[in-house]
Design an enzyme around this catalytic site. Structure first.
Site, PDB file in Angstrom:
ATOM      1  N   ASP A  88       0.818  -1.217   0.000  1.00  0.00           N
ATOM      2  CA  ASP A  88       0.000   0.000   0.000  1.00  0.00           C
ATOM      3  C   ASP A  88       0.846   1.258   0.000  1.00  0.00           C
ATOM      4  O   ASP A  88       0.416   2.303   0.482  1.00  0.00           O
ATOM      5  CB  ASP A  88      -0.976   0.016   1.192  1.00  0.00           C
ATOM      6  CG  ASP A  88      -1.791  -1.251   1.303  1.00  0.00           C
ATOM      7  OD1 ASP A  88      -2.387  -1.640   0.281  1.00  0.00           O
ATOM      8  OD2 ASP A  88      -1.812  -1.867   2.384  1.00  0.00           O
ATOM      9  N   LYS A 100       2.596   2.006  -5.094  1.00  0.00           N
ATOM     10  CA  LYS A 100       3.364   1.494  -6.241  1.00  0.00           C
ATOM     11  C   LYS A 100       2.643   1.761  -7.547  1.00  0.00           C
ATOM     12  O   LYS A 100       3.279   2.009  -8.574  1.00  0.00           O
ATOM     13  CB  LYS A 100       3.598  -0.017  -6.077  1.00  0.00           C
ATOM     14  CG  LYS A 100       4.467  -0.399  -4.909  1.00  0.00           C
ATOM     15  CD  LYS A 100       4.721  -1.894  -4.864  1.00  0.00           C
ATOM     16  CE  LYS A 100       3.464  -2.711  -4.603  1.00  0.00           C
ATOM     17  NZ  LYS A 100       2.821  -2.408  -3.323  1.00  0.00           N
ATOM     18  N   GLY A 101       1.308   1.693  -7.511  1.00  0.00           N
ATOM     19  CA  GLY A 101       0.536   1.880  -8.736  1.00  0.00           C
ATOM     20  C   GLY A 101       0.824   3.206  -9.398  1.00  0.00           C
ATOM     21  O   GLY A 101       0.998   3.282 -10.616  1.00  0.00           O
ATOM     22  N   GLY A 110      -3.990  -4.686  -4.730  1.00  0.00           N
ATOM     23  CA  GLY A 110      -4.863  -3.699  -5.350  1.00  0.00           C
ATOM     24  C   GLY A 110      -4.238  -2.329  -5.273  1.00  0.00           C
ATOM     25  O   GLY A 110      -3.572  -2.001  -4.294  1.00  0.00           O
ATOM     26  N   HIS A 111      -4.408  -1.536  -6.313  1.00  0.00           N
ATOM     27  CA  HIS A 111      -3.944  -0.166  -6.248  1.00  0.00           C
ATOM     28  C   HIS A 111      -4.840   0.708  -7.115  1.00  0.00           C
ATOM     29  O   HIS A 111      -5.534   0.244  -8.009  1.00  0.00           O
ATOM     30  CB  HIS A 111      -2.476  -0.038  -6.655  1.00  0.00           C
ATOM     31  CG  HIS A 111      -2.119  -0.753  -7.920  1.00  0.00           C
ATOM     32  ND1 HIS A 111      -1.400  -1.923  -7.936  1.00  0.00           N
ATOM     33  CD2 HIS A 111      -2.386  -0.471  -9.211  1.00  0.00           C
ATOM     34  CE1 HIS A 111      -1.234  -2.321  -9.176  1.00  0.00           C
ATOM     35  NE2 HIS A 111      -1.820  -1.462  -9.962  1.00  0.00           N
ATOM     36  N   THR A 117      -6.959 -11.824   2.470  1.00  0.00           N
ATOM     37  CA  THR A 117      -8.126 -11.242   1.813  1.00  0.00           C
ATOM     38  C   THR A 117      -9.185 -12.292   1.515  1.00  0.00           C
ATOM     39  O   THR A 117     -10.244 -11.963   0.997  1.00  0.00           O
ATOM     40  CB  THR A 117      -7.724 -10.564   0.493  1.00  0.00           C
ATOM     41  OG1 THR A 117      -7.147 -11.539  -0.372  1.00  0.00           O
ATOM     42  CG2 THR A 117      -6.720  -9.445   0.744  1.00  0.00           C
ATOM     43  N   GLN A 165       2.184  -6.492  -3.542  1.00  0.00           N
ATOM     44  CA  GLN A 165       2.529  -6.479  -2.123  1.00  0.00           C
ATOM     45  C   GLN A 165       3.880  -5.799  -1.891  1.00  0.00           C
ATOM     46  O   GLN A 165       4.160  -4.812  -2.531  1.00  0.00           O
ATOM     47  CB  GLN A 165       2.476  -7.896  -1.533  1.00  0.00           C
ATOM     48  CG  GLN A 165       1.069  -8.433  -1.354  1.00  0.00           C
ATOM     49  CD  GLN A 165       0.603  -9.239  -2.545  1.00  0.00           C
ATOM     50  OE1 GLN A 165       1.385  -9.804  -3.296  1.00  0.00           O
ATOM     51  NE2 GLN A 165      -0.691  -9.316  -2.742  1.00  0.00           N
ATOM     52  N   VAL A 173      -8.863  -3.505  -1.975  1.00  0.00           N
ATOM     53  CA  VAL A 173      -9.594  -4.740  -2.228  1.00  0.00           C
ATOM     54  C   VAL A 173     -10.624  -5.017  -1.150  1.00  0.00           C
ATOM     55  O   VAL A 173     -11.770  -5.360  -1.431  1.00  0.00           O
ATOM     56  CB  VAL A 173      -8.607  -5.930  -2.343  1.00  0.00           C
ATOM     57  CG1 VAL A 173      -9.365  -7.248  -2.482  1.00  0.00           C
ATOM     58  CG2 VAL A 173      -7.684  -5.730  -3.536  1.00  0.00           C
ATOM     59  N   GLY A 217       1.012  14.015  -4.291  1.00  0.00           N
ATOM     60  CA  GLY A 217      -0.417  13.911  -4.522  1.00  0.00           C
ATOM     61  C   GLY A 217      -0.712  12.711  -5.403  1.00  0.00           C
ATOM     62  O   GLY A 217       0.204  12.060  -5.910  1.00  0.00           O
TER      63      GLY A 217
END
Length: 429
Positions: free
Chosen positions: A13, A16-17, A40-41, A128, A223, A301, A416
Protein backbone atom coordinates in the site's frame (compact mmCIF):
# COMPACT_ATOMS: atom_id res chain seq x y z
CA UNK A 1 17.16 0.22 -23.40
CA UNK A 2 16.91 -0.02 -19.60
CA UNK A 3 14.70 -2.24 -17.50
CA UNK A 4 13.43 -1.23 -14.06
CA UNK A 5 11.82 -3.19 -11.22
CA UNK A 6 9.46 -1.31 -8.90
CA UNK A 7 8.96 -2.91 -5.49
CA UNK A 8 7.28 -1.97 -2.23
CA UNK A 9 9.72 -1.31 0.60
CA UNK A 10 7.30 -1.73 3.52
CA UNK A 11 4.14 -3.82 4.02
CA UNK A 12 2.42 -2.82 0.81
CA UNK A 13 0.00 0.00 0.00
CA UNK A 14 2.94 2.34 -0.59
CA UNK A 15 1.50 3.74 -3.80
CA UNK A 16 3.36 1.49 -6.24
CA UNK A 17 0.54 1.88 -8.74
CA UNK A 18 1.17 5.57 -9.17
CA UNK A 19 4.94 5.15 -9.48
CA UNK A 20 4.53 2.35 -12.03
CA UNK A 21 1.99 4.44 -13.89
CA UNK A 22 4.40 7.38 -14.01
CA UNK A 23 7.37 5.30 -15.16
CA UNK A 24 5.22 3.35 -17.63
CA UNK A 25 4.83 6.38 -19.88
CA UNK A 26 8.42 5.80 -21.08
CA UNK A 27 8.39 1.98 -21.04
CA UNK A 28 7.50 -0.20 -24.00
CA UNK A 29 6.26 -3.07 -21.84
CA UNK A 30 5.03 -3.46 -18.25
CA UNK A 31 5.22 -6.81 -16.47
CA UNK A 32 3.41 -7.99 -13.34
CA UNK A 33 5.50 -10.84 -11.90
CA UNK A 34 3.98 -11.95 -8.58
CA UNK A 35 0.89 -12.11 -6.41
CA UNK A 36 -2.76 -12.30 -7.30
CA UNK A 37 -5.98 -10.35 -6.97
CA UNK A 38 -5.30 -9.88 -3.26
CA UNK A 39 -3.19 -6.93 -4.38
CA UNK A 40 -4.86 -3.70 -5.35
CA UNK A 41 -3.94 -0.17 -6.25
CA UNK A 42 -5.63 2.96 -7.50
CA UNK A 43 -4.25 5.16 -10.27
CA UNK A 44 -5.71 8.64 -10.84
CA UNK A 45 -5.61 10.05 -14.39
CA UNK A 46 -7.36 13.34 -15.25
CA UNK A 47 -9.31 13.05 -11.99
CA UNK A 48 -10.58 9.59 -12.94
CA UNK A 49 -9.69 6.79 -10.51
CA UNK A 50 -8.84 3.39 -11.97
CA UNK A 51 -8.86 0.53 -9.47
CA UNK A 52 -6.57 -2.29 -10.58
CA UNK A 53 -6.09 -5.69 -8.97
CA UNK A 54 -4.35 -7.89 -11.54
CA UNK A 55 -3.71 -5.77 -14.61
CA UNK A 56 -0.40 -3.87 -14.67
CA UNK A 57 -0.69 -0.09 -14.28
CA UNK A 58 0.80 0.35 -17.75
CA UNK A 59 -2.56 -0.67 -19.21
CA UNK A 60 -3.66 2.97 -18.88
CA UNK A 61 -1.23 4.02 -21.62
CA UNK A 62 -2.09 3.30 -25.24
CA UNK A 63 0.34 1.03 -27.04
CA UNK A 64 2.06 -0.52 -24.02
CA UNK A 65 2.27 -4.31 -23.95
CA UNK A 66 1.17 -5.52 -20.51
CA UNK A 67 2.23 -8.93 -19.22
CA UNK A 68 0.84 -11.08 -16.44
CA UNK A 69 3.83 -13.34 -15.83
CA UNK A 70 4.13 -16.95 -14.76
CA UNK A 71 4.65 -15.92 -11.12
CA UNK A 72 1.15 -14.44 -10.89
CA UNK A 73 -1.82 -16.55 -9.77
CA UNK A 74 -4.91 -15.62 -11.76
CA UNK A 75 -8.56 -15.72 -10.84
CA UNK A 76 -10.19 -15.77 -14.30
CA UNK A 77 -13.43 -14.18 -13.10
CA UNK A 78 -11.57 -11.30 -11.46
CA UNK A 79 -9.25 -10.57 -14.38
CA UNK A 80 -12.12 -10.72 -16.88
CA UNK A 81 -14.23 -8.33 -14.82
CA UNK A 82 -11.26 -6.00 -14.63
CA UNK A 83 -10.78 -6.21 -18.41
CA UNK A 84 -14.48 -5.53 -19.01
CA UNK A 85 -14.60 -2.62 -16.55
CA UNK A 86 -11.47 -0.90 -17.82
CA UNK A 87 -12.56 -1.38 -21.43
CA UNK A 88 -15.86 0.32 -20.55
CA UNK A 89 -13.79 3.28 -19.31
CA UNK A 90 -12.28 3.62 -22.76
CA UNK A 91 -8.97 1.84 -22.12
CA UNK A 92 -7.37 -0.20 -24.93
CA UNK A 93 -7.08 -3.83 -23.74
CA UNK A 94 -5.72 -5.33 -26.98
CA UNK A 95 -2.13 -5.65 -25.75
CA UNK A 96 -2.65 -7.77 -22.64
CA UNK A 97 -0.64 -11.00 -22.53
CA UNK A 98 -1.23 -13.68 -19.87
CA UNK A 99 1.32 -16.40 -19.18
CA UNK A 100 0.28 -19.93 -20.06
CA UNK A 101 2.41 -21.02 -17.07
CA UNK A 102 0.53 -18.89 -14.55
CA UNK A 103 -1.54 -20.85 -12.02
CA UNK A 104 -5.32 -20.57 -11.86
CA UNK A 105 -7.26 -19.62 -8.73
CA UNK A 106 -10.33 -21.86 -8.42
CA UNK A 107 -13.41 -21.73 -6.15
CA UNK A 108 -12.01 -24.34 -3.79
CA UNK A 109 -9.00 -22.10 -3.13
CA UNK A 110 -11.19 -19.24 -1.90
CA UNK A 111 -13.26 -21.59 0.25
CA UNK A 112 -10.13 -23.10 1.79
CA UNK A 113 -8.78 -19.63 2.46
CA UNK A 114 -11.90 -18.73 4.46
CA UNK A 115 -12.00 -22.02 6.35
CA UNK A 116 -8.33 -21.97 7.24
CA UNK A 117 -8.53 -18.39 8.52
CA UNK A 118 -11.59 -19.22 10.62
CA UNK A 119 -9.86 -22.28 12.08
CA UNK A 120 -6.89 -20.16 13.17
CA UNK A 121 -9.12 -17.99 15.36
CA UNK A 122 -7.13 -15.28 17.14
CA UNK A 123 -3.97 -16.48 15.37
CA UNK A 124 -5.44 -15.66 11.94
CA UNK A 125 -3.06 -14.23 9.35
CA UNK A 126 -5.45 -11.62 7.97
CA UNK A 127 -5.71 -12.74 4.34
CA UNK A 128 -8.13 -11.24 1.81
CA UNK A 129 -9.78 -14.68 1.59
CA UNK A 130 -9.41 -14.62 -2.18
CA UNK A 131 -7.76 -18.04 -2.39
CA UNK A 132 -4.29 -16.75 -3.21
CA UNK A 133 -2.46 -18.67 -0.47
CA UNK A 134 -4.15 -22.01 -1.19
CA UNK A 135 -3.44 -21.57 -4.91
CA UNK A 136 0.27 -21.12 -4.17
CA UNK A 137 0.02 -24.14 -1.85
CA UNK A 138 -1.18 -26.26 -4.76
CA UNK A 139 1.55 -24.82 -6.95
CA UNK A 140 4.22 -25.85 -4.44
CA UNK A 141 2.56 -29.25 -3.97
CA UNK A 142 2.62 -29.75 -7.76
CA UNK A 143 -1.13 -30.26 -7.86
CA UNK A 144 -2.00 -26.87 -9.33
CA UNK A 145 -3.83 -26.11 -12.54
CA UNK A 146 -2.14 -23.69 -14.95
CA UNK A 147 -3.51 -21.46 -17.67
CA UNK A 148 -2.24 -23.89 -20.33
CA UNK A 149 -4.38 -26.59 -18.67
CA UNK A 150 -7.40 -24.31 -18.66
CA UNK A 151 -6.94 -23.73 -22.39
CA UNK A 152 -7.28 -27.50 -23.05
CA UNK A 153 -10.80 -28.63 -22.13
CA UNK A 154 -9.92 -32.31 -21.80
CA UNK A 155 -6.84 -31.70 -19.65
CA UNK A 156 -8.68 -29.19 -17.50
CA UNK A 157 -11.64 -31.53 -16.94
CA UNK A 158 -9.32 -34.36 -15.82
CA UNK A 159 -7.24 -32.23 -13.47
CA UNK A 160 -10.26 -30.44 -12.05
CA UNK A 161 -11.97 -33.77 -11.25
CA UNK A 162 -8.96 -34.92 -9.24
CA UNK A 163 -8.74 -31.63 -7.34
CA UNK A 164 -12.46 -31.27 -6.67
CA UNK A 165 -12.60 -34.81 -5.28
CA UNK A 166 -9.59 -34.17 -3.04
CA UNK A 167 -10.80 -30.78 -1.81
CA UNK A 168 -14.33 -32.06 -1.17
CA UNK A 169 -12.84 -34.65 1.17
CA UNK A 170 -11.40 -31.78 3.17
CA UNK A 171 -14.60 -29.77 3.07
CA UNK A 172 -16.90 -32.56 4.20
CA UNK A 173 -14.71 -34.62 6.56
CA UNK A 174 -12.42 -32.01 8.12
CA UNK A 175 -14.37 -28.76 7.98
CA UNK A 176 -17.92 -30.18 7.90
CA UNK A 177 -19.17 -27.97 5.05
CA UNK A 178 -20.97 -28.70 1.79
CA UNK A 179 -18.89 -30.00 -1.15
CA UNK A 180 -18.40 -28.14 -4.39
CA UNK A 181 -20.20 -29.35 -7.51
CA UNK A 182 -17.72 -30.47 -10.15
CA UNK A 183 -19.95 -29.79 -13.16
CA UNK A 184 -20.76 -26.23 -12.06
CA UNK A 185 -17.11 -25.32 -11.65
CA UNK A 186 -16.17 -27.05 -14.90
CA UNK A 187 -18.72 -25.16 -17.00
CA UNK A 188 -17.96 -21.81 -15.35
CA UNK A 189 -14.23 -22.12 -16.01
CA UNK A 190 -14.59 -23.48 -19.54
CA UNK A 191 -16.54 -20.31 -20.32
CA UNK A 192 -13.74 -18.24 -18.79
CA UNK A 193 -11.23 -20.14 -20.92
CA UNK A 194 -12.90 -19.06 -24.16
CA UNK A 195 -12.88 -15.40 -23.14
CA UNK A 196 -9.27 -15.52 -21.99
CA UNK A 197 -7.93 -17.52 -24.93
CA UNK A 198 -6.91 -14.47 -27.05
CA UNK A 199 -4.67 -13.23 -24.23
CA UNK A 200 -2.93 -16.45 -23.16
CA UNK A 201 0.54 -17.14 -24.57
CA UNK A 202 4.13 -17.99 -23.69
CA UNK A 203 4.92 -14.63 -22.11
CA UNK A 204 8.53 -15.64 -21.40
CA UNK A 205 9.16 -16.01 -25.12
CA UNK A 206 7.25 -12.82 -25.91
CA UNK A 207 9.23 -10.90 -23.30
CA UNK A 208 12.50 -12.25 -24.68
CA UNK A 209 11.56 -10.72 -28.04
CA UNK A 210 10.94 -7.37 -26.34
CA UNK A 211 14.44 -7.44 -24.85
CA UNK A 212 16.02 -8.60 -28.11
CA UNK A 213 14.46 -5.67 -29.93
CA UNK A 214 16.08 -3.23 -27.47
CA UNK A 215 12.86 -1.98 -25.91
CA UNK A 216 12.48 -0.77 -22.32
CA UNK A 217 10.64 -2.89 -19.74
CA UNK A 218 9.09 -2.03 -16.40
CA UNK A 219 8.51 -4.79 -13.82
CA UNK A 220 5.76 -4.37 -11.26
CA UNK A 221 5.61 -6.43 -8.08
CA UNK A 222 2.55 -6.87 -5.92
CA UNK A 223 2.53 -6.48 -2.12
CA UNK A 224 5.93 -5.59 -0.68
CA UNK A 225 9.24 -6.60 0.85
CA UNK A 226 7.99 -7.36 4.36
CA UNK A 227 5.14 -9.46 3.01
CA UNK A 228 7.67 -11.67 1.21
CA UNK A 229 7.23 -15.30 2.26
CA UNK A 230 10.98 -15.67 2.87
CA UNK A 231 11.99 -12.25 4.14
CA UNK A 232 8.81 -10.79 5.61
CA UNK A 233 7.25 -10.99 9.07
CA UNK A 234 6.38 -14.67 8.63
CA UNK A 235 3.70 -16.05 8.93
CA UNK A 236 1.94 -12.70 8.52
CA UNK A 237 3.04 -12.49 4.91
CA UNK A 238 1.79 -13.23 1.42
CA UNK A 239 2.41 -16.60 -0.23
CA UNK A 240 4.88 -15.44 -2.88
CA UNK A 241 8.07 -13.42 -3.29
CA UNK A 242 7.31 -9.76 -4.06
CA UNK A 243 11.00 -8.88 -3.71
CA UNK A 244 13.07 -7.81 -6.72
CA UNK A 245 14.84 -11.15 -7.10
CA UNK A 246 11.55 -12.73 -8.15
CA UNK A 247 11.12 -10.29 -11.05
CA UNK A 248 13.30 -12.62 -13.10
CA UNK A 249 11.81 -15.93 -11.93
CA UNK A 250 8.23 -14.67 -12.01
CA UNK A 251 8.44 -13.36 -15.56
CA UNK A 252 10.81 -15.77 -17.28
CA UNK A 253 13.88 -13.59 -17.87
CA UNK A 254 17.49 -13.76 -16.67
CA UNK A 255 18.66 -11.65 -13.71
CA UNK A 256 21.16 -9.75 -15.87
CA UNK A 257 18.22 -8.33 -17.80
CA UNK A 258 17.40 -6.11 -14.79
CA UNK A 259 19.16 -2.74 -14.76
CA UNK A 260 17.63 -0.78 -11.86
CA UNK A 261 15.43 -1.32 -8.81
CA UNK A 262 13.20 1.42 -7.41
CA UNK A 263 11.89 1.01 -3.87
CA UNK A 264 8.58 2.73 -3.18
CA UNK A 265 8.34 4.16 0.33
CA UNK A 266 5.27 5.72 1.88
CA UNK A 267 6.27 8.76 3.97
CA UNK A 268 4.83 6.93 6.98
CA UNK A 269 4.14 3.25 7.62
CA UNK A 270 0.95 1.20 7.29
CA UNK A 271 0.07 -2.45 7.36
CA UNK A 272 -3.07 -4.53 6.88
CA UNK A 273 -3.74 -7.67 8.89
CA UNK A 274 -1.96 -9.12 11.86
CA UNK A 275 1.65 -9.16 13.05
CA UNK A 276 4.13 -6.95 14.93
CA UNK A 277 4.39 -3.28 13.94
CA UNK A 278 7.23 -1.48 15.70
CA UNK A 279 6.15 2.11 14.95
CA UNK A 280 2.37 1.62 15.15
CA UNK A 281 0.32 4.51 16.54
CA UNK A 282 -2.73 3.26 18.40
CA UNK A 283 -4.14 6.63 19.42
CA UNK A 284 -7.82 7.39 19.00
CA UNK A 285 -7.51 11.00 17.85
CA UNK A 286 -3.76 11.67 17.53
CA UNK A 287 -1.26 11.33 14.67
CA UNK A 288 -2.25 7.74 13.86
CA UNK A 289 -5.88 8.77 13.39
CA UNK A 290 -4.74 11.75 11.30
CA UNK A 291 -2.68 9.54 9.02
CA UNK A 292 -5.52 7.06 8.50
CA UNK A 293 -8.23 9.61 7.79
CA UNK A 294 -6.18 12.17 5.87
CA UNK A 295 -4.54 9.42 3.84
CA UNK A 296 -7.81 7.46 3.41
CA UNK A 297 -5.95 4.38 4.60
CA UNK A 298 -8.50 1.72 3.79
CA UNK A 299 -7.78 -1.33 1.60
CA UNK A 300 -8.43 -1.12 -2.16
CA UNK A 301 -9.59 -4.74 -2.23
CA UNK A 302 -11.10 -5.29 1.24
CA UNK A 303 -11.95 -1.82 2.54
CA UNK A 304 -10.26 -2.73 5.82
CA UNK A 305 -8.79 0.10 7.88
CA UNK A 306 -4.99 0.01 7.74
CA UNK A 307 -2.87 0.20 10.85
CA UNK A 308 -0.79 3.38 10.76
CA UNK A 309 2.50 4.50 12.29
CA UNK A 310 5.59 6.63 11.86
CA UNK A 311 8.07 5.93 9.08
CA UNK A 312 10.35 3.00 9.95
CA UNK A 313 13.68 3.75 8.26
CA UNK A 314 15.14 0.49 9.60
CA UNK A 315 12.65 -1.41 7.44
CA UNK A 316 13.50 0.70 4.42
CA UNK A 317 17.25 0.20 4.92
CA UNK A 318 16.72 -3.57 5.15
CA UNK A 319 14.51 -3.51 2.05
CA UNK A 320 17.23 -1.61 0.22
CA UNK A 321 19.71 -4.36 0.99
CA UNK A 322 17.35 -7.23 0.13
CA UNK A 323 16.32 -5.72 -3.20
CA UNK A 324 19.51 -3.92 -4.30
CA UNK A 325 17.47 -0.70 -4.43
CA UNK A 326 19.08 2.03 -6.51
CA UNK A 327 16.57 4.80 -5.84
CA UNK A 328 13.71 5.51 -3.46
CA UNK A 329 10.35 6.79 -4.65
CA UNK A 330 8.69 8.61 -1.74
CA UNK A 331 4.89 8.71 -1.81
CA UNK A 332 2.17 10.44 0.21
CA UNK A 333 4.50 13.07 1.62
CA UNK A 334 1.57 15.51 1.44
CA UNK A 335 -0.33 13.48 4.07
CA UNK A 336 2.16 14.86 6.62
CA UNK A 337 1.43 18.49 5.64
CA UNK A 338 -0.55 19.41 8.76
CA UNK A 339 1.39 17.57 11.45
CA UNK A 340 3.36 19.97 13.69
CA UNK A 341 5.73 17.21 14.82
CA UNK A 342 6.81 14.16 12.81
CA UNK A 343 8.85 11.18 13.96
CA UNK A 344 11.06 8.71 12.12
CA UNK A 345 12.36 5.43 13.50
CA UNK A 346 16.11 5.33 12.83
CA UNK A 347 17.04 2.33 14.97
CA UNK A 348 15.76 -0.58 17.07
CA UNK A 349 16.35 -1.38 20.72
CA UNK A 350 15.78 -4.80 22.27
CA UNK A 351 16.06 -5.28 26.03
CA UNK A 352 17.96 -2.04 26.34
CA UNK A 353 20.50 -2.80 23.60
CA UNK A 354 20.48 -1.37 20.10
CA UNK A 355 20.21 -4.05 17.41
CA UNK A 356 21.35 -3.70 13.80
CA UNK A 357 18.86 -6.00 12.10
CA UNK A 358 15.19 -6.96 12.00
CA UNK A 359 14.83 -10.15 14.06
CA UNK A 360 13.26 -13.21 12.46
CA UNK A 361 11.45 -14.12 15.68
CA UNK A 362 8.10 -12.36 15.93
CA UNK A 363 8.25 -12.78 19.69
CA UNK A 364 11.44 -10.72 19.72
CA UNK A 365 10.15 -8.24 17.13
CA UNK A 366 7.03 -7.61 19.24
CA UNK A 367 9.31 -6.50 22.09
CA UNK A 368 11.49 -4.20 19.98
CA UNK A 369 11.39 -0.50 20.86
CA UNK A 370 11.79 2.14 18.15
CA UNK A 371 14.54 4.72 18.39
CA UNK A 372 12.90 7.90 17.18
CA UNK A 373 14.14 11.18 15.84
CA UNK A 374 11.65 14.03 15.86
CA UNK A 375 11.28 16.59 13.08
CA UNK A 376 9.49 19.90 12.89
CA UNK A 377 6.55 19.70 10.50
CA UNK A 378 6.28 22.07 7.54
CA UNK A 379 2.62 22.92 8.15
CA UNK A 380 1.96 23.92 4.54
CA UNK A 381 0.31 22.50 1.43
CA UNK A 382 2.91 20.86 -0.84
CA UNK A 383 0.49 19.38 -3.39
CA UNK A 384 1.29 22.11 -5.90
CA UNK A 385 5.06 21.71 -5.58
CA UNK A 386 6.77 20.61 -8.80
CA UNK A 387 10.48 20.61 -7.88
CA UNK A 388 12.55 19.33 -5.00
CA UNK A 389 13.97 22.80 -4.31
CA UNK A 390 10.44 24.17 -3.88
CA UNK A 391 9.63 21.75 -1.07
CA UNK A 392 9.61 23.34 2.40
CA UNK A 393 12.96 23.15 4.20
CA UNK A 394 11.54 20.88 6.91
CA UNK A 395 10.18 18.47 4.31
CA UNK A 396 13.61 18.29 2.68
CA UNK A 397 15.26 17.71 6.06
CA UNK A 398 12.92 14.77 6.63
CA UNK A 399 13.73 13.26 3.23
CA UNK A 400 17.46 13.85 3.54
CA UNK A 401 17.49 12.05 6.89
CA UNK A 402 15.79 9.03 5.31
CA UNK A 403 18.42 9.12 2.58
CA UNK A 404 21.24 9.19 5.13
CA UNK A 405 19.82 6.35 7.27
CA UNK A 406 19.16 4.05 4.30
CA UNK A 407 22.13 5.03 2.16
CA UNK A 408 19.91 5.23 -0.92
CA UNK A 409 19.36 8.19 -3.23
CA UNK A 410 15.87 9.62 -3.66
CA UNK A 411 14.68 9.43 -7.26
CA UNK A 412 11.01 10.45 -7.03
CA UNK A 413 8.87 12.38 -4.55
CA UNK A 414 5.08 12.18 -4.91
CA UNK A 415 3.05 15.05 -3.46
CA UNK A 416 -0.42 13.91 -4.52
CA UNK A 417 -2.38 11.21 -6.30
CA UNK A 418 -2.35 12.74 -9.80
CA UNK A 419 0.33 12.05 -12.41
CA UNK A 420 1.47 15.67 -12.50
CA UNK A 421 1.98 15.73 -8.73
CA UNK A 422 5.32 13.96 -9.13
CA UNK A 423 8.76 15.42 -8.53
CA UNK A 424 11.42 13.53 -10.48
CA UNK A 425 15.03 13.76 -9.36
CA UNK A 426 16.29 10.85 -11.46
CA UNK A 427 15.04 9.69 -14.85
CA UNK A 428 15.33 5.90 -15.14
CA UNK A 429 13.53 5.09 -18.39
Amino acid sequence: MPSVVVIGSQWGDEGKGKIVDYLAQKADAVVRYSGGSNAGHTVVVDNVAYKLRLLPSGILYHGKTCFLGNGVVINPGVVLKEIHDIKAQGVDISRILISDRAHVVLPYHARLDELQEAALGSAKIGTTKGGIGPCYMDKAARTGIRMCDLMDAETFAQKLRIQIDAKNELFTKIYGVEPLTYEEVLQEYLAYAEELRPYVTDTGAALAEVFQSGKSVLFEGAQATFLDIDHGTYPYVTSSNPTAGNAATGSGIGPRDIDHVVGVVKAYTTRVGEGPFVTELQDIDGPGHHLRETGHEYGTVTGRARRCGWLDAVMVKTAASLNSIDYLAITRLDILDNLPKIKMCVGYKYKGEEIKHIPASLKVLAEVEPIYEEFEGWMSDITGTRSYAELPLNARKYLERLKSVTGVEIGIVSVGAARQQTIVLKELL
